[in-house]
Design a protein around this motif. Structure first.
Motif, PDB file in Angstrom:
ATOM      1  N   GLY A  45       0.760  -1.170   0.046  1.00 15.08           N
ATOM      2  CA  GLY A  45      -0.114   0.008   0.030  1.00 15.08           C
ATOM      3  C   GLY A  45       0.843   1.297  -0.366  1.00 15.08           C
ATOM      4  O   GLY A  45       0.406   2.369  -0.225  1.00 15.08           O
ATOM      5  N   THR A  47       3.701   3.991  -1.426  1.00 15.47           N
ATOM      6  CA  THR A  47       4.113   4.302  -2.808  1.00 15.47           C
ATOM      7  C   THR A  47       4.908   5.642  -2.804  1.00 15.47           C
ATOM      8  O   THR A  47       4.629   6.311  -1.701  1.00 15.47           O
ATOM      9  N   GLY A  48       5.624   5.700  -3.718  1.00 15.86           N
ATOM     10  CA  GLY A  48       6.564   6.763  -3.796  1.00 15.86           C
ATOM     11  C   GLY A  48       6.011   7.737  -4.762  1.00 15.86           C
ATOM     12  O   GLY A  48       6.936   8.731  -5.294  1.00 15.86           O
ATOM     13  N   VAL A  49       4.933   7.938  -5.392  1.00 19.46           N
ATOM     14  CA  VAL A  49       4.396   8.823  -6.246  1.00 19.46           C
ATOM     15  C   VAL A  49       2.842   8.978  -5.879  1.00 19.46           C
ATOM     16  O   VAL A  49       2.083   8.373  -5.620  1.00 19.46           O
ATOM     17  N   LEU A  51      -0.579  10.236  -7.159  1.00 15.23           N
ATOM     18  CA  LEU A  51      -1.359  10.534  -8.357  1.00 15.23           C
ATOM     19  C   LEU A  51      -2.622  10.785  -8.127  1.00 15.23           C
ATOM     20  O   LEU A  51      -3.395  10.156  -7.111  1.00 15.23           O
ATOM     21  N   GLY A  75       6.026  -1.687  -2.237  1.00 18.43           N
ATOM     22  CA  GLY A  75       5.652  -0.552  -2.211  1.00 18.43           C
ATOM     23  C   GLY A  75       6.588   0.274  -1.164  1.00 18.43           C
ATOM     24  O   GLY A  75       6.804  -0.131  -0.228  1.00 18.43           O
ATOM     25  N   LEU A  76       7.247   1.249  -1.849  1.00 19.98           N
ATOM     26  CA  LEU A  76       8.178   2.131  -1.099  1.00 19.98           C
ATOM     27  C   LEU A  76       7.942   3.716  -1.042  1.00 19.98           C
ATOM     28  O   LEU A  76       7.499   4.174  -2.254  1.00 19.98           O
ATOM     29  N   SER A  77       8.287   4.519  -0.289  1.00 19.19           N
ATOM     30  CA  SER A  77       7.867   5.894  -0.352  1.00 19.19           C
ATOM     31  C   SER A  77       9.160   6.417  -0.890  1.00 19.19           C
ATOM     32  O   SER A  77      10.298   5.745  -1.224  1.00 19.19           O
ATOM     33  N   GLU A  78       9.234   7.626  -1.413  1.00 17.63           N
ATOM     34  CA  GLU A  78      10.372   8.304  -2.281  1.00 17.63           C
ATOM     35  C   GLU A  78      11.438   8.202  -1.480  1.00 17.63           C
ATOM     36  O   GLU A  78      12.539   7.912  -1.787  1.00 17.63           O
ATOM     37  N   VAL A  81      13.192   4.808  -1.622  1.00 17.28           N
ATOM     38  CA  VAL A  81      13.705   4.712  -2.871  1.00 17.28           C
ATOM     39  C   VAL A  81      14.959   5.211  -3.242  1.00 17.28           C
ATOM     40  O   VAL A  81      15.999   4.698  -3.757  1.00 17.28           O
ATOM     41  N   VAL A  82      15.017   6.616  -2.812  1.00 22.71           N
ATOM     42  CA  VAL A  82      16.336   7.516  -2.849  1.00 22.71           C
ATOM     43  C   VAL A  82      17.488   6.689  -2.282  1.00 22.71           C
ATOM     44  O   VAL A  82      18.326   6.538  -2.831  1.00 22.71           O
TER      45      VAL A  82
ATOM     46  N   LEU B  88      18.609  10.205  -9.662  1.00 24.19           N
ATOM     47  CA  LEU B  88      19.434   9.045  -8.889  1.00 24.19           C
ATOM     48  C   LEU B  88      20.090   8.572 -10.355  1.00 24.19           C
ATOM     49  O   LEU B  88      21.434   8.213 -10.175  1.00 24.19           O
ATOM     50  N   LEU B 347       9.290   3.449  -7.443  1.00 21.03           N
ATOM     51  CA  LEU B 347       8.588   4.461  -6.771  1.00 21.03           C
ATOM     52  C   LEU B 347       7.010   4.399  -6.982  1.00 21.03           C
ATOM     53  O   LEU B 347       6.205   4.516  -5.875  1.00 21.03           O
ATOM     54  N   LEU B 348       6.667   3.700  -8.171  1.00 19.66           N
ATOM     55  CA  LEU B 348       5.368   3.628  -8.126  1.00 19.66           C
ATOM     56  C   LEU B 348       4.560   2.596  -7.009  1.00 19.66           C
ATOM     57  O   LEU B 348       3.747   2.428  -6.399  1.00 19.66           O
ATOM     58  N   THR B 351       0.572  -0.208  -5.764  1.00 18.34           N
ATOM     59  CA  THR B 351      -0.552   0.547  -5.868  1.00 18.34           C
ATOM     60  C   THR B 351      -0.262   1.794  -6.894  1.00 18.34           C
ATOM     61  O   THR B 351      -1.335   2.045  -7.437  1.00 18.34           O
ATOM     62  N   ARG B 355      -2.649   2.517 -10.126  1.00 17.57           N
ATOM     63  CA  ARG B 355      -3.290   3.749 -10.144  1.00 17.57           C
ATOM     64  C   ARG B 355      -2.921   4.725 -11.398  1.00 17.57           C
ATOM     65  O   ARG B 355      -3.869   5.135 -12.149  1.00 17.57           O
TER      66      ARG B 355
END
Ligand code: PLP
Lengths: 523, 453
Positions: A45, A47-49, A51, A75-78, A81-82, B88, B347-348, B351, B355
């Motif tokens: 659940g 996300t790093g984007v 929308l 599922g990873l946050s920004e 990921v960075v 990155l 990143l996406l 989910t 979306r």
């Protein structure tokens, strides 16, 4: 050094430097952090984007084929990921970090101006199917790169679409084959020197040719007599690299070209090593018919961990009618594309890839060429050759070289000097890793036993070269002193020790799976 | 020259060490008549600012897709790429390294490749994937060549729904390999007619492969389950081409419909339009065909301390080992674009990817519904993801050109890709993505209603 305590500490430090997993709780070593796979991180659940929600969730127009089960992406946050990719990046060697004398690959500095310009929206954000009237600047840029390449090589025509060197080779051979067919003279064999890069025979095979090897002579060049003896009505082309993969100029190239042409064959040149000649020698003046250039070598577009590259192909007027689509034409003020075998391009051998070429690489290459200018490019070749010869002389006496005398942009050593030891070329490469270098190309070309191919490029300073010579000479001294332990164990200080390639190939595991036993997710 | 470290003094000292009196001596192996003794007709070196001005000037002559309403797709798609992706991939450790030949100091690239391979396998529903090809079109051609090797058959059938440029690339790259390429005739979409019976009828026991596109070039979505059953009955491989990977966030995976090889264009994720390149070819297949797969792959292993790590593996398929017997001549691939793809998809996540796909589809539906309400325009697709084919009341190319003059990039006139098809002259392909706004759509409708009526 007479102080006992300090010696004791020294000894302990030495032992600890053989870093092992148990030395820290985490397995991390300060800045070097063990990073799990992305699949072993995150939470469902997340996300790093961000929308917006779709206005309408209907799937009625998906033809009854909507996805009915999860994909399994983590599922990873920004920030996660960075951090993940930043940590991964720190496990890589790179030109930006240090000396990268990987022979045949021309690992020169990648100017950051070129990166900036390649990201200008007016170049990076244009669609290949926009009407030509809306992309005249993009087409003009391709035309300008073409003009530089034509002037630098002396050829009247260039095919810009090939995606890398190997595709440029295929472009060259398909052009040759189509030309020969048009001439009513089908030929079946392509000659490739035994020193050639693997892509040369692989390309010739993709073009439906049989491949025969041409031996090299004692001087590391093509054996002209052997070549002449084999040339005949079945030979379609000779594929020759110049300077060749031993870093040597094919001094009899004019005679080679004449022999090839006398027999009715064509002369393909692998231009991967054009860095040695740019601005000094125009390949067209050597009797070559067609040749690819690697923009990611000579013209400094970044290697990107394996790609992308670009492999434009320059050629004679005789071959130009068969060049691949698309063609770029100028009609007065307007540039246009011919995308189908029609009009002037009726005789084209076809299309090698979708769209018009590696635009992002063209932008960088043009910035590189404009920055250097004709004068700077000439200096590039001179300094590249100067640097390689400086290394050659610096290594003489400690390292053995299969071919004596001057080299061009790279210097080739073999393993003769360690043949009576239990140290191999691979051991030396891994030891260089511990010393903070990217190793040279090893075991290529195949004609030198235990080859070490060292290409410094022109962007390295004298201090860097001096230091590298010092280290390589010290390594040779350590080997001759009989101290082989460090070599067999190297690398000790890299993010990983030697990796088991046999295991990787025997039980191929090419992707993460929930059940992969060696993958140990964070507890 | 800012990129060249040597001073005149450096050069002089180095020449002394080498034992030469002039640089020309280094070039003495070059035949005299081929040595340039004069400068070429090129400008001299230039400072950063001048170079920047020159190239910025060229950029200014283009209509930037993102600056205007843009509805062009057809195999390259305009999506929003998160800022983190570019930040990155510009890290020097990724940007300025090369192929990970020395795995101990290339674990960053190798682990990222392993993750990329996993992501590509997952979204396509396949068992394994390679570390990238040049682009979707060459990946497609390589898949056809691979099917020839696997089946030892000589006939490949291309669906009429395959991107016509991909058809051209397959025909070109296969032309000297002995493979015979049979193309079925492209048809404009018709509502409610989405079966694959015509293709199934072409499959027999000398067919190496059938190549279909999902969604196809005209935007149509077809179920390939029946086709794959027919293929497998005949020992034929089903190759599914995906040129819009975002669609896989909304649609069934090709692997779940029985695909044997899935190839695709990865540009939509992370890469950007770039006027057509560099892009990134995706290549996925079943484990049993692994040894016939082209391209590099990263595989998991252990180091001598027993730690997990990655190396390039199964090299015995590749040109540097097998030379003329290699599965492909590919060497440099599209590594950095594969990394960008992978970061964007990371990143996406599950989910975000779903979306993004849903958002693309709903925007396209909204576009299609509004277009259908205009006089002089007919939307031909029943099913579609984010692009579809429309029929205009007059030839589409001049309409698209007229709109371009008004700074609206309205779509792809099919005559550009099918110059020989008179019956396609009034057709155009139109695409909407998450970047398409309501006001973009309004501008398009307004301009179209002026042009088609
Ligand atoms: C001599 C030579 N020829 C051909 C190639 C192939 O070029 P690319 O990797 O761009 O396909 C290379 C590069 O690796 C090379 O060094």
């Amino acid at each position: 050094m007479t102080n006992d305590r300090s010696q004791g500490r020294h000894r302990r430090a030495k032992k600890d430097s053989v870093a092992n997993n148990s030395s820290t709780i985490t397995g991390n070593r300060a800045l070097q952090i063990e990073e799990p796979l992305i699949f072993e991180q995150g939470a469902k659940g997340r996300t790093g984007v961000d929308l917006p929600a779709p206005t309408d969730e209907s799937t009625a127009a998906l033809g009854g084929l909507e996805r009915d089960k999860p994909i399994g992406l983590p599922g990873l946050s920004e920030p996660e990921v960075v951090r993940h990719y930043t940590r991964l990046s720190r496990n890589n060697y790179a030109i930006d970090i240090g000396f990268y004398p990987l022979g045949s690959c021309t690992m020169k500095h990648n100017p950051r101006l070129n990166e900036r310009l390649s990201r200008l929206p007016g170049l990076a954000d244009i669609h290949p199917l926009q009407p030509e009237s809306t992309v005249q600047g993009g087409l003009a840029l391709i035309e300008q790169v073409s003009n530089w390449l034509k002037i630098l090589t002396g050829f009247p025509a260039v095919a810009m679409s090939p995606a890398a060197g190997a595709q440029g080779e295929l472009c060259g051979l398909m052009t040759i084959r189509t030309h020969l067919m048009a001439r009513g003279d089908p030929r079946t064999v392509v000659l490739v020197p035994d020193s050639a890069h693997g892509t040369n025979p692989a390309t010739a095979a993709m073009c439906g040719y049989q491949i025969e090897s041409v031996p090299s002579n004692q001087r590391g060049r093509v054996d002209l007599n052997a070549l002449q003896a084999r040339l005949g009505p079945d030979i379609a082309a000779l594929m020759l690299t110049n300077p060749n993969t031993c870093g040597l100029f094919e001094e009899e190239i004019i005679e080679i070209a004449a022999a090839v042409h006398d027999s009715g064959a064509l002369f393909y040149c692998d231009g991967a090593n054009f860095n040695a000649l740019v601005g000094k020698v125009r390949p067209a003046d050597l009797g070559i018919d067609i040749m690819h250039l690697n923009l990611h070598k000579t013209f400094s577009t970044p290697h990107g961990g394996g790609g992308p590259g670009a492999g434009p192909v320059v050629m004679t007027n005789e071959l130009a009618p068969y060049a691949p689509l698309p063609w770029l034409l100028r009609e007065g003020e307007t540039l246009l594309l011919i995308e189908h075998p029609e009009r002037q391009a009726k005789t084209s051998f076809g299309r090698m890839r979708a769209w018009h070429g590696q635009m992002g690489m063209f932008v960088r290459a043009l910035a590189y060429m404009l920055s250097h200018g004709g004068d700077g490019l000439r200096q590039v070749a001179e300094d590249a050759v100067l640097n390689a010869n400086y290394l050659r002389v610096g290594l003489e006496g400690k390292y053995t070289m299969p071919y004596s005398g001057l080299c061009m942009h790279e210097v080739l050593c073999d393993d003769e000097f360690i043949k009576d030891t239990d140290i191999t070329t691979l051991d030396i490469a891994k030891t260089l890793i511990d010393e903070g270098y990217h190793p040279m190309t090893i075991y290529f070309p195949l004609i030198a036993h235990g080859a070490m191919l060292i290409e410094p490029t022109e962007t390295e300073s004298r201090q860097t070269l001096d230091q590298f010579i010092k280290v390589l000479r010290a390594i040779a001294d350590q080997i001759s002193s009989g101290d082989s332990k460090r070599f067999h164990r190297a690398p000790l200080h890299a993010p990983r020790r030697r990796l088991d390639e046999t295991r990787a190939a025997r039980q191929p595991n090419l992707r993460w799976k929930e059940s992969t036993p060696t993958s140990s997710p964070r507890k | 020259m800012r990129y060249l470290p040597h001073t005149a003094e450096d050069r002089r000292a180095m020449m002394t060490d080498i034992g030469i009196g002039s640089i020309e001596e280094l070039f003495k192996d070059v035949p005299n008549e081929a040595r340039l003794d004069r400068p070429l007709e090129l400008p001299n070196h230039a400072d950063e600012l001048s170079v920047e001005r020159h190239i910025t000037g060229l950029a200014a002559q283009n209509v930037t897709a993102g600056a205007v309403p843009c509805f062009i797709g057809g195999g390259a798609y305009r999506h929003h790429v998160p800022a983190a992706v570019d930040a990155l991939i510009q890290r020097g450790e990724f940007l300025t390294s090369y192929t990970p030949y020395q795995p101990e100091i290339s674990q960053g690239t190798l682990q990222a490749l392993f993750e990329f391979q996993t992501q590509v396998s997952l979204i396509t529903g396949m068992e394994v994937a390679n570390g990238s090809m040049y682009d979707g079109s060459t990946a497609c051609a390589e898949a056809v060549l691979m099917a020839g090797r696997v089946t030892k058959r000589q006939r490949a059938v291309l669906s009429g729904g395959l991107n016509p440029l991909y058809c051209d690339v397959v025909e070109t790259l296969a032309q000297f390999t002995g493979l015979e390429i049979e193309k079925s005739r492209p048809n404009a979409p018709t509502r409610g007619h989405h079966d694959t019976l015509a293709l199934e009828a072409r499959v027999n026991n000398d067919t190496a492969c059938v190549v279909v596109q999902f969604p196809d070039f005209f935007g149509v979505i077809r179920d390939f389950t029946a086709l794959s059953a027919r293929c497998h009955e005949q020992g034929t491989l089903l190759i599914v081409v995906v040129t819009e990977p975002v669609a896989l966030g909304a649609l069934k995976a090709p692997g779940d419909m029985g695909a044997d090889i899935v190839v695709g264009e990865g540009q939509s994720l992370g890469v950007g339009l770039n006027f057509g390149g560099p892009y990134v070819g995706l290549f996925a297949t079943k484990e049993k065909y692994l040894r016939q797969m082209p391209g590099r792959v990263a595989g998991e292993t252990l180091d001598s301390d027993g730690k997990r790590g990655w190396v390039l593996t199964l090299n015995a398929r590749e040109q540097h080992i097998r030379r003329e017997k290699a599965t492909s001549n590919i060497c440099t691939n599209s590594g950095l674009c594969a990394l960008a793809f992978s970061i964007h998809l990371s990143l996406l996540g599950e989910t975000g990817f779903a979306r993004l796909a849903a958002l693309n589809h709903s925007t396209a539906r909204s576009l299609a519904e509004k277009l259908a309400g205009l006089q002089g325009i007919e939307v031909l697709n029943g099913a579609y993801f984010n692009e579809f084919t429309v029929r205009l009341s007059r030839e589409s190319a001049p309409v698209i050109e007229e709109l371009a003059q008004k700074k609206i990039l309205a779509g792809v006139p099919l005559s550009r890709l099918y110059p020989d098809r008179k019956d396609f002259k009034d057709l155009a392909l139109m695409t909407a993505t998450e970047t398409t706004t309501d006001s973009d759509i309004q501008a398009l409708l307004q301009a179209l209603s002026e042009s088609v009526l």
